[in-house]
Every structure is written in structure tokens, then in C-alpha cells.
Design a protein around this motif. Structure first.
Motif, mmCIF file in Angstrom:
data_model
loop_
_atom_site.group_PDB
_atom_site.id
_atom_site.type_symbol
_atom_site.label_atom_id
_atom_site.label_comp_id
_atom_site.label_asym_id
_atom_site.label_seq_id
_atom_site.Cartn_x
_atom_site.Cartn_y
_atom_site.Cartn_z
ATOM 1 N N GLN A 4 8.856 68.832 -38.177
ATOM 2 C CA GLN A 4 9.392 67.527 -38.556
ATOM 3 C C GLN A 4 10.911 67.567 -38.636
ATOM 4 O O GLN A 4 11.488 68.579 -39.017
ATOM 5 C CB GLN A 4 8.866 67.107 -39.926
ATOM 6 N N PRO A 5 11.565 66.443 -38.299
ATOM 7 C CA PRO A 5 13.002 66.390 -38.549
ATOM 8 C C PRO A 5 13.252 66.440 -40.056
ATOM 9 O O PRO A 5 12.455 65.927 -40.842
ATOM 10 C CB PRO A 5 13.424 65.050 -37.953
ATOM 11 N N LYS A 6 14.343 67.070 -40.427
ATOM 12 C CA LYS A 6 14.691 67.216 -41.840
ATOM 13 C C LYS A 6 15.831 66.272 -42.197
ATOM 14 O O LYS A 6 16.767 66.096 -41.418
ATOM 15 C CB LYS A 6 15.107 68.660 -42.121
ATOM 16 N N LEU A 7 15.781 65.707 -43.384
ATOM 17 C CA LEU A 7 16.843 64.853 -43.877
ATOM 18 C C LEU A 7 18.117 65.679 -44.013
ATOM 19 O O LEU A 7 18.086 66.813 -44.493
ATOM 20 C CB LEU A 7 16.436 64.268 -45.241
ATOM 21 N N ALA A 8 19.240 65.131 -43.559
ATOM 22 C CA ALA A 8 20.505 65.865 -43.588
ATOM 23 C C ALA A 8 21.654 64.884 -43.779
ATOM 24 O O ALA A 8 21.455 63.658 -43.797
ATOM 25 C CB ALA A 8 20.675 66.664 -42.301
ATOM 26 N N GLN A 9 22.854 65.432 -43.935
ATOM 27 C CA GLN A 9 24.054 64.596 -44.089
ATOM 28 C C GLN A 9 25.214 65.228 -43.324
ATOM 29 O O GLN A 9 25.253 66.426 -43.101
ATOM 30 C CB GLN A 9 24.411 64.425 -45.557
ATOM 31 N N ARG A 10 26.145 64.374 -42.939
ATOM 32 C CA ARG A 10 27.310 64.806 -42.167
ATOM 33 C C ARG A 10 28.523 64.076 -42.727
ATOM 34 O O ARG A 10 28.457 62.898 -43.044
ATOM 35 C CB ARG A 10 27.063 64.421 -40.705
ATOM 36 N N TYR A 11 29.640 64.795 -42.866
ATOM 37 C CA TYR A 11 30.864 64.204 -43.413
ATOM 38 C C TYR A 11 31.815 63.841 -42.278
ATOM 39 O O TYR A 11 32.115 64.674 -41.428
ATOM 40 C CB TYR A 11 31.574 65.182 -44.347
ATOM 41 N N PHE A 12 32.311 62.610 -42.295
ATOM 42 C CA PHE A 12 33.332 62.165 -41.343
ATOM 43 C C PHE A 12 34.665 62.180 -42.076
ATOM 44 O O PHE A 12 34.851 61.475 -43.068
ATOM 45 C CB PHE A 12 33.007 60.769 -40.807
ATOM 46 N N ILE A 13 35.575 62.991 -41.567
ATOM 47 C CA ILE A 13 36.845 63.265 -42.238
ATOM 48 C C ILE A 13 37.991 62.758 -41.385
ATOM 49 O O ILE A 13 38.056 63.044 -40.178
ATOM 50 C CB ILE A 13 36.991 64.789 -42.479
ATOM 51 N N ASP A 14 38.894 61.998 -41.997
ATOM 52 C CA ASP A 14 40.101 61.548 -41.313
ATOM 53 C C ASP A 14 40.948 62.787 -41.043
ATOM 54 O O ASP A 14 41.372 63.480 -41.974
ATOM 55 C CB ASP A 14 40.843 60.553 -42.196
ATOM 56 N N ALA A 15 41.183 63.102 -39.787
ATOM 57 C CA ALA A 15 41.897 64.332 -39.425
ATOM 58 C C ALA A 15 43.347 64.331 -39.920
ATOM 59 O O ALA A 15 43.917 65.383 -40.172
ATOM 60 C CB ALA A 15 41.862 64.537 -37.917
ATOM 61 N N GLU A 16 43.930 63.152 -40.082
ATOM 62 C CA GLU A 16 45.323 63.068 -40.534
ATOM 63 C C GLU A 16 45.457 63.341 -42.029
ATOM 64 O O GLU A 16 46.368 64.036 -42.468
ATOM 65 C CB GLU A 16 45.882 61.677 -40.210
ATOM 66 N N THR A 17 44.548 62.803 -42.830
ATOM 67 C CA THR A 17 44.657 62.935 -44.288
ATOM 68 C C THR A 17 43.731 64.006 -44.865
ATOM 69 O O THR A 17 43.858 64.355 -46.031
ATOM 70 C CB THR A 17 44.305 61.600 -44.977
ATOM 71 N N SER A 18 42.790 64.472 -44.082
ATOM 72 C CA SER A 18 41.759 65.431 -44.510
ATOM 73 C C SER A 18 40.864 64.887 -45.623
ATOM 74 O O SER A 18 40.232 65.643 -46.352
ATOM 75 C CB SER A 18 42.385 66.760 -44.949
ATOM 76 N N ALA A 19 40.800 63.585 -45.741
ATOM 77 C CA ALA A 19 39.950 62.946 -46.746
ATOM 78 C C ALA A 19 38.593 62.597 -46.130
ATOM 79 O O ALA A 19 38.528 62.085 -45.013
ATOM 80 C CB ALA A 19 40.611 61.678 -47.281
ATOM 81 N N VAL A 20 37.531 62.888 -46.870
ATOM 82 C CA VAL A 20 36.202 62.478 -46.422
ATOM 83 C C VAL A 20 36.135 60.962 -46.572
ATOM 84 O O VAL A 20 36.272 60.423 -47.666
ATOM 85 C CB VAL A 20 35.095 63.157 -47.261
ATOM 86 N N GLN A 21 35.953 60.264 -45.473
ATOM 87 C CA GLN A 21 35.883 58.810 -45.498
ATOM 88 C C GLN A 21 34.447 58.292 -45.529
ATOM 89 O O GLN A 21 34.181 57.237 -46.081
ATOM 90 C CB GLN A 21 36.605 58.224 -44.279
ATOM 91 N N PHE A 22 33.529 59.047 -44.907
ATOM 92 C CA PHE A 22 32.128 58.617 -44.841
ATOM 93 C C PHE A 22 31.208 59.822 -44.970
ATOM 94 O O PHE A 22 31.502 60.879 -44.415
ATOM 95 C CB PHE A 22 31.829 57.919 -43.504
ATOM 96 N N VAL A 23 30.106 59.631 -45.670
ATOM 97 C CA VAL A 23 29.024 60.610 -45.695
ATOM 98 C C VAL A 23 27.852 59.906 -45.017
ATOM 99 O O VAL A 23 27.345 58.901 -45.510
ATOM 100 C CB VAL A 23 28.654 61.043 -47.129
ATOM 101 N N ALA A 24 27.452 60.412 -43.866
ATOM 102 C CA ALA A 24 26.425 59.781 -43.069
ATOM 103 C C ALA A 24 25.093 60.488 -43.217
ATOM 104 O O ALA A 24 25.038 61.725 -43.242
ATOM 105 C CB ALA A 24 26.832 59.777 -41.588
ATOM 106 N N LEU A 25 24.026 59.721 -43.336
ATOM 107 C CA LEU A 25 22.686 60.293 -43.256
ATOM 108 C C LEU A 25 22.436 60.668 -41.805
ATOM 109 O O LEU A 25 22.873 59.983 -40.885
ATOM 110 C CB LEU A 25 21.632 59.289 -43.703
#
Length: 180
Positions: A154-175
Motif C-alpha cells: 500500500q502507498p504510505k502517508l507522507a509529507q514533503r516540505y516546499f522551501i523558498d530557496a532564497e529565504t530558506s523558509a518552509v512555505q508549504f508542507v504538502a501531503l
């Protein structure tokens, strides 16, 4: 793998949003819908026009390639955001381009394919007795929420972080999904 964060040029009507969902659907896609009075839980079937009647305030669709989010802007129209590792998509403009700023460059975490081949960190579902959701929280049987033994098929639930490369701030946490 090319991270991309984009939005539709204009808010979409329900019929346009449903067409976009149908167009982007993968075999293993999951959905989470929210209304002012309830949530759907994670489900393995796409929303229908009837789901928008209440009205739905926001929702999301996710699979191993992307997360699509929509949020009600005005009556019958939804703003749509795409978070993907598959590069630019023709139906979306880069997020900052809409605001006439320079285009943002994005990176994701995790970005180590040897350790995280799906470019995703493990995510865990809520236990059935979690009090945060008085009516319970549903998951489809086809999704491994990591509360029991691993089910490799089965596919497993996971998350991925989208980070603004200029500021290094996590802008989105995606399922997302971790797939073999």
C-alpha cells in the motif's frame, strides 16, 4: 525532480475545478475536503459537484507527484494551488509571477533519494480514538497511515516540505505518498 509551486491565473468555478481534478488524477490519488461544520477524512474517490453544494470551504488532492489545494474565494469560485516535484505545469503560473514579483525558486525536503526515494518524510494518521475529531477520522483501507505493521503493497502517508530557496523558509508542507 523539479519542485514547482503554482497557482491558476484566476479563481475557478466548481465545474472548472472538477475538470482539473479529473485531468490531474493518478491511479493512487487521495482527497481531503473541509466544510465549516465537518471534514471528510482522507478518501480515495474525488469530490463531486454535490460535495460543493454545502458549500465546501477548501480541499486537497494528493499523490506521490503533487498536492493540489483549493480554497473558496467567492461564491462558487475557488483559488487553486499546485505543489509538485514534476516541474512546471501548463495550467499554472509560478506563485510569485502572479504577484508581479520575481519568480521564486523552490527546493524540497527531504532531497536525499538514497534515504527517501519518494522525496517524502513519513507522516502518521490519527488514531481512531483521537479526541480532536469527536466523530472520528476516516481513512481508506488502501492507504497505510503507519499505525500498524508496514504494508509494503500500500502507498504510505507522507509529507514533503516546499522551501523558498532564497529565504530558506518552509512555505508549504504538502501531503504526499511514499510509494515503492
Amino acid at each position: 525532480m523539479q519542485p514547482f509551486v503554482g497557482v491558476t491565473e484566476k479563481a475557478l468555478e466548481v465545474s472548472e475545478l472538477l475538470d482539473l481534478i479529473k485531468k490531474l488524477k493518478y491511479e493512487e490519488s487521495y482527497y481531503f475536503l473541509r466544510w465549516t461544520h465537518k471534514v471528510s477524512g482522507i478518501q480515495d474517490h474525488p469530490p463531486t459537484k454535490d460535495d460543493f453544494e454545502s458549500p465546501m470551504t477548501e480541499g486537497q488532492m494528493f499523490n506521490h507527484q503533487f498536492e493540489l489545494r483549493w480554497k473558496r474565494k467567492t461564491k462558487g469560485r475557488y483559488e487553486v494551488l499546485l505543489l509538485t516535484i514534476a516541474g512546471k505545469h501548463k495550467d499554472f503560473i509560478p506563485l510569485k509571477e502572479r504577484d508581479k514579483e520575481k519568480q521564486a525558486s523552490w527546493r524540497i525536503e527531504p532531497n536525499n533519494p538514497e534515504k527517501f526515494p519518494s522525496y517524502a518524510y513519513p507522516a502518521y494518521g490519527y488514531r481512531p480514538d483521537e479526541t480532536r475529531f469527536p466523530k472520528g477520522f476516516d481513512y481508506p483501507k488502501t492507504l497505510d497511515i503507519r499505525l500498524h505493521e508496514d504494508n509494503k503493497k500500500q502507498p504510505k502517508l507522507a509529507q514533503r516540505y516546499f522551501i523558498d530557496a532564497e529565504t530558506s523558509a518552509v512555505q508549504f508542507v504538502a501531503l504526499t505518498l511514499e510509494v515503492d
